[in-house]
Scaffold this active site. Structure first.
Site, PDB file in Angstrom:
ATOM      1  CD  GLU A 236      -2.899   2.940  -2.676  1.00 24.01           C
ATOM      2  OE1 GLU A 236      -3.025   3.203  -1.494  1.00 24.01           O
ATOM      3  OE2 GLU A 236      -3.283   1.766  -3.103  1.00 24.01           O
TER       4      GLU A 236
ATOM      5  CB  CYS B   1      -4.051   1.637   1.541  1.00 23.74           C
ATOM      6  SG  CYS B   1      -2.502   0.962   1.061  1.00 23.74           S
TER       7      CYS B   1
END
Length: 997
Positions: free
Chosen positions: A755, A789
């Site tokens: 990720e 993120c």
């Protein structure tokens, strides 16, 4: 009645989140009626019902709203159109909004349904509009005939209809217009309480503007004040949240003194004008703040003036105690205090907020009948307390009849009823004009843009199936049902909560327990947590461990761990979740001190870690079972899942507990051993998490921990006994890991679960509510100092609304507090380390000529000042800047698809936001956006485990999504066993089938 206000506060605190049956047990005796009183109340109520129905029959607006209720597609379409249309500045988007809302429903189904010619005429208008703007392929003769007028004609008609709707619910666009209307023949006998429309202030400028509006209104009302008692004159209602943009517990040190000073000034002006001033009720987590402000203002002597008032919401569990508090305050000051008793206007948002925060219980009742019981108990107390001037705000005939009966028996006359302007017609007219009871109209004042949020809230309140107004208009609801005794209803169910509204802990049913939150809106709780954080001593960093040795130990321990029943491993994760909650305060403190997180962010991270453990435990129990597969007779085919071996888990510093434990928990529960490497900035948090995992029952060798920099991570993933890697970090590092796993031809092919980051964009069109957009941009771009993120990096605003949006955004940024993350008032703390600060600040300064707005950051604390940088086009942002730096560009109406394509062209695909009130726009973006997580009309951060699985595509990750139903499959291998069951000499199962031929 000798209690002081302060002695009642502990009682209020105990009731705040008490169990619903417990609170109602104390209210029911005061709300119950004996047989004789009940009979008298029903007699009064039946007369009121007749008057209400007669008034409703003559009012086309109420009948129109009943025709298009909120439980119909047509009602929802009209509500959505009313909420958005008048703020859309450009014709193209306005036409698209009309087409979206009016082009799909089949309005012809409603033709002739109403006995009102006006309602049927309005329906004909909707039928014609659908013909004009409906889907392609539905063109009719009518459409061709009036195509020349076309959409401009429809646009003008819709605008006129929306303004007419506004006139029904808003007394006037200005205070002068409202005063004139309040004194016309339709309002004869009614006084008014004027509320200058506006929701919560987003900026300091908003607060100043609303304060000036309130002050001007007080003076205008004062100039027209009639003689007689102050309670017979018009008055003003004020929302404290409209006066200060940070009206919240964490900012009490700033907002309470400021609001107290402003309310003092307003009260002084109201006293000089000889009119009343009532403080409106707001969300439950602001109640303590409001009481402190009201108390301070009430205690300042204003000789000859008894016009201060406050609103109390009966749906709150503390309502009756607040009534007692108000009486005690009035007794202490010797000045009668007005109390406006309302049912409550924020019920749905309060329920959702409590669920999201994972709190122990709701601060309000979950059943409508329970609120009615609370209202009656409060009303009885108010009538009995002469220190209070009661104002009963209700449209419920049974409630009015009950209060009238109690008042007639007690002989009390000095009270009033209140109603909302545009609603409740017929309920009070005879009482006011023939029986001389007092009634005041709550009268909103403001322009059409300002009325939208207010209008929608009123329609939601009174369009709900459970509301008295809705049921009154429903012919299928009998008088007996309308006048059913709420106390009897609650007694029958034992005061139990509504079965469709589970406690926050039970939000996910039997599958798992929701993570527990902390009420940071409670000043005492917040102070205790802040003190704990300040006094916590961060443990020493763990000693460096040998990578090869840790892998060897994990490899040796793997077979036994993998052979354990999945239930045993899942139970271990559930125990770990419980331990995380036990040590929650220490973990929050460690996150604040080591990871530089603010307290709300630290709390959210602990909760996410807990949710990961419980969710993956539940998922493993679900998927890691032997599955029988179909096949020909005489054989058995079974599929099962097993762990792969030793997993490497490499976690980032920005979520050093949640992502760290999420990776580890997924690997462990599927039967793998793990060697985990935290970021070099946050080893202590990782060590604390591992210690709790071992306490929960994970063998030490099964969960190894190695610390250090990139060289340690490289050695970990390069080891041939690593059977899989779970990684969160940069795209560049993910590529290096992938090459390492592939280039070694002697090792097995193993999964990489990565990720990575993203250039995350939010697209805003001109139908979006600017206040909501700004709140969500502030949260998405600047919370956690932009170090998520999912954080917003690129804001793309339709050019028609860009100026207004950016102006409000700049003002909202100015309200942010920058500083020490251990301070509860801090919104933006430091970035993770000196290297990050230097990289971000260098870039920020290089773009100084493009700054739209930048705050001033304190020096020496490694705090990056939140900054907006203007771009010429979306493609100008080529890299992710991991901090509180927001880039902004505009796009022209009609270029939505091209704008989404420009975002997709970056190659990143993590998160995207969209703010639009047009369903077809949302559907188009959903089809076009190449992102893992699309957020519509909300912030872009804070994905919830199990509800919003998180992860990207393209340059933003490999999948599967963390916290989703497929994630665990990346950690397992599949094994099939096929057995010939005839090998013992025959197919017994086939031969045993009975022949019935």
């Amino acid at each position: 009645m000798t209690d002081s206000p302060e002695t009642i506060l502990p009682q209020m605190r105990a009731l705040h989140r008490a169990a619903e049956p417990e609170v109602l047990a104390g209210l029911l005796p005061a709300a119950m009626l004996d047989a004789a009183t009940r009979t008298a109340v029903e007699h009064r109520a039946l007369a009121l019902l007749a008057e209400l129905r007669a008034a409703q029959a003559s009012g086309w607006v109420n009948r129109f709203l009943h025709q298009y209720r909120l439980n119909t597609a047509e009602g929802v379409a009209l509500l959505s159109l009313a909420e958005a249309f008048l703020r859309v500045p450009d014709a193209a988007t306005a036409d698209l909004l009309i087409r979206d809302k009016l082009g799909a429903p089949d309005w012809s189904d409603h033709l002739g349904d109403s006995d009102s010619a006006l309602v049927n005429s309005a329906t004909w208008g909707l039928v014609i509009t659908r013909a004009l703007v409906g889907e392609e392929g539905r063109a009719s003769v009518l459409k061709r005939l009036i195509a020349r007028a076309g959409e401009p004609f429809v646009r003008q008609g819709v605008g006129a209809a929306m303004r007419l709707m506004g006139q029904v619910f808003v007394m006037g666009r200005t205070i002068e217009e409202a005063l004139a209307r309040a004194d016309d023949k339709d309002n004869q006998g009614f006084s008014a309480s004027f509320d200058m429309l506006g929701e919560a202030a987003r900026t300091a400028e908003d607060g100043e503007r609303y304060f000036a509006s309130y002050m001007a209104a007080i003076k205008a009302v004062g100039r027209t004040a009639r003689g007689g008692d102050i309670t017979a004159r018009h008055s003003i209602s004020v929302k404290l949240s409209a006066l200060h943009p940070r009206y919240e517990t964490a900012h009490a040190a700033d907002c309470v003194p400021a609001l107290t000073a402003m309310l003092h000034d307003l009260a002084d002006a109201a006293a000089a004008a000889g009119i009343g001033l009532t403080v409106d009720a707001e969300e439950q987590d602001r109640l303590d703040l409001s009481l402190g402000i009201i108390s301070a203002v009430a205690r300042r002597p204003r000789p000859g003036w008894g016009g201060l008032g406050m609103a109390v919401q009966a749906y709150g569990k503390r309502a009756r105690a607040v009534i007692a508090w108000a009486g005690a305050l009035a007794g202490e000051t010797g000045v009668q205090l007005t109390v406006r008793l309302v049912k409550g206007a924020y019920w749905d948002s309060e329920i959702k907020r409590t669920q999201e925060q994972g709190l122990a219980d709701y601060p309000l009742f979950t059943r409508k009948a329970a609120t009615d019981v609370s209202y009656l108990a409060c009303a009885r107390d108010m009538l009995a307390d002469t220190r209070l001037y009661p104002a009963f705000a209700t449209h419920n005939a049974l409630t009015v009849a009950t209060i009238l009966e109690w008042a007639s028996r007690s002989g009390r006359k000095d009270f009033e009823f209140q109603r909302l302007h545009g609603m409740g017609e017929g309920l009070f007219e005879r009482l006011v004009r023939e029986v001389a009871w007092r009634c005041r109209t709550y009268a909103p004042v403001g322009g059409h843009r300002d009325l939208l949020a207010y209008l929608v809230r009123r329609l939601l309140e009174n369009g709900a199936n459970s509301s008295f107004v809705h049921q009154l208009a429903d012919a299928s609801v009998s008088d007996a049902d309308l006048l059913a005794d709420p106390a009897a209803k609650i007694a029958r169910v034992g005061g139990s909560p509504h079965p469709s509204i589970p406690l926050p802990s039970a939000l996910y049913g039997s599958s798992r327990v929701n993570s527990a939150g902390i009420d940071l809106g409670d000043a005492q709780v917040l102070a205790e947590l802040a003190n704990h954080v300040a006094g916590f001593a961060l443990p020493a960093a763990p000693a460096a461990a040998d990578v090869a040795g840790s892998i060897a130990a994990a490899h040796a321990a793997f077979p036994a761990w993998n052979r354990l029943p999945v239930t045993a491993r899942a139970d271990t994760l559930d125990r770990l979740a419980d331990l995380l909650e036990r040590d929650r305060a220490d973990l929050i403190a460690a996150l604040v001190q080591e990871a530089r997180k603010t307290m709300p962010d630290a709390l959210a991270e602990v909760r996410e870690a807990v949710d990961f453990c419980r969710f993956y435990a539940a998922e493993a129990r679900r998927i890691m079972v032997t599955t029988s597969l179909p096949g020909p007779t005489g054989e058995r085919n079974e599929l099962r899942l097993a762990g792969r071996g030793v997993f490497a888990a490499i976690a980032p510093w920005n979520f050093p507990l949640a992502i760290f434990l999420g990776q580890v928990a997924a690997a462990l529960v599927t039967g793998n051993a793990v060697v985990a490497k935290p970021a070099p900035q946050t080893p202590v948090i990782a060590a604390m998490a591992r210690a709790l995992a071992l306490e929960a029952g994970v063998p030490a060798a099964v969960f190894g921990l190695v610390t250090g920099g990139g060289e340690v991570g490289a050695a970990l993933v390069a080891h041939r006994r690593i059977m899989g890697v779970a990684f969160t970090g940069s795209t560049a590092t993910a590529r290096r890991i992938a090459r390492t796993l592939i280039d070694d031809e002697a090792r097995p092919l193993v999964p990489l679960i990565a990720e990575t980051g993203g250039i995350n964009a939010m697209i805003v069109d001109s139908t979006a509510l600017t206040e909501q957009v700004v709140a969500d941009v502030i949260t998405s771009a600047f919370r956690s100092a932009g170090q998520r993120c999912s954080a917003l990096r690129l804001l793309l605003v339709q050019e028609d609304v860009a100026e207004r949006t950016l102006a409000m955004l700049k003002g909202a940024m100015d309200t942010l507090r920058l500083g020490d993350p251990a301070d509860p008032a801090t919104d933006v703390g430091p970035v993770i380390d000196a290297a990050a600060f230097e990289r971000l600040e260098t870039y920020r300064q290089s773009q100084r000529s493009r700054w739209v707005h930048a705050l001033a950051a304190p020096t020496g604390q490694q705090i990056i000042a939140p900054t907006i940088i203007r771009l010429d086009a979306p493609g100008d942002l080529a890299a992710e800047w991991f901090g509180p730096i927001l880039h902004v560009a505009t796009w022209p109406a009609g270029q939505l698809a091209q704008t989404v394509a420009a975002v997709n062209a970056s190659g990143y695909g993590l998160t995207m936001g969209l703010h639009s009130r047009i369903a077809s726009v949302a559907a188009e973006v959903e089809q076009l956006a190449e992102v893992g997580n699309l957020y519509v009309n909300r912030s872009m951060i804070g994905a919830v485990v199990g509800s919003q699985p998180f992860g990207g595509e393209g340059l933003s990750g490999t999948g599967f999504k963390a916290g989703g139903p497929h994630y665990l499959y990346r950690f397992v291998t599949e094994r099939t066993v096929s057995t010939d069951t005839t090998s013992a000499g025959g197919n017994a199962s086939l031969l045993s089938i009975e022949d019935i031929g």
